[in-house]
Design a protein around this motif. Structure first.
Motif, PDB file in Angstrom:
ATOM      1  N   GLU A  52      51.078   5.007  35.123  1.00  0.00           N
ATOM      2  CA  GLU A  52      51.665   6.339  35.278  1.00  0.00           C
ATOM      3  C   GLU A  52      52.328   6.484  36.647  1.00  0.00           C
ATOM      4  N   ARG A  53      51.662   5.993  37.669  1.00  0.00           N
ATOM      5  CA  ARG A  53      52.226   6.076  39.030  1.00  0.00           C
ATOM      6  C   ARG A  53      53.524   5.270  39.127  1.00  0.00           C
ATOM      7  N   TYR A  54      53.534   4.099  38.516  1.00  0.00           N
ATOM      8  CA  TYR A  54      54.747   3.275  38.509  1.00  0.00           C
ATOM      9  C   TYR A  54      55.876   3.987  37.768  1.00  0.00           C
ATOM     10  N   GLN A  55      55.555   4.576  36.630  1.00  0.00           N
ATOM     11  CA  GLN A  55      56.585   5.253  35.838  1.00  0.00           C
ATOM     12  C   GLN A  55      57.158   6.457  36.584  1.00  0.00           C
ATOM     13  N   GLN A  56      56.357   7.094  37.430  1.00  0.00           N
ATOM     14  CA  GLN A  56      56.834   8.227  38.213  1.00  0.00           C
ATOM     15  C   GLN A  56      57.786   7.777  39.318  1.00  0.00           C
ATOM     16  N   ASP A  57      57.529   6.598  39.895  1.00  0.00           N
ATOM     17  CA  ASP A  57      58.366   6.109  40.991  1.00  0.00           C
ATOM     18  C   ASP A  57      58.349   4.579  41.038  1.00  0.00           C
ATOM     19  N   PRO A  58      59.175   3.934  40.206  1.00  0.00           N
ATOM     20  CA  PRO A  58      59.178   2.469  40.125  1.00  0.00           C
ATOM     21  C   PRO A  58      59.514   1.771  41.449  1.00  0.00           C
TER      22      PRO A  58
END
Length: 75
Positions: A52-58
């Motif tokens: 989820e964190r990656y999807q918010q800010d790759p």
């Protein structure tokens, strides 16, 4: 699970490079059967959190090259 003493002696006689290769070969053999390596609920939750964190800010993370450089690995 205990290791047979003879196996420990044989492993200790390997060069560092050979022991690293052995470790890689062992890990590869585990990865061939991912269904035999179940995740705990806590591990699943952590993976979901990271995804989820990656999807918010790759772009927030570091590249593998940057990590190796920061840790002082040779190029």
């Amino acid at each position: 699970m205990s290791t047979h003493p003879l196996l420990k002696v044989e492993i200790s006689q390997l060069s560092i490079a050979e022991r690293i290769q052995l470790a890689e070969d062992l890990w590869d053999s585990i990865l061939e059967q991912p269904d035999k390596l179940p995740l705990t609920d806590a591990q699943k939750q952590e993976l979901d959190r990271r995804l989820e964190r990656y999807q918010q800010d790759p772009m927030a993370g570091s590249t593998w090259e940057a990590v190796k450089q920061r840790l002082g690995f040779p190029e």
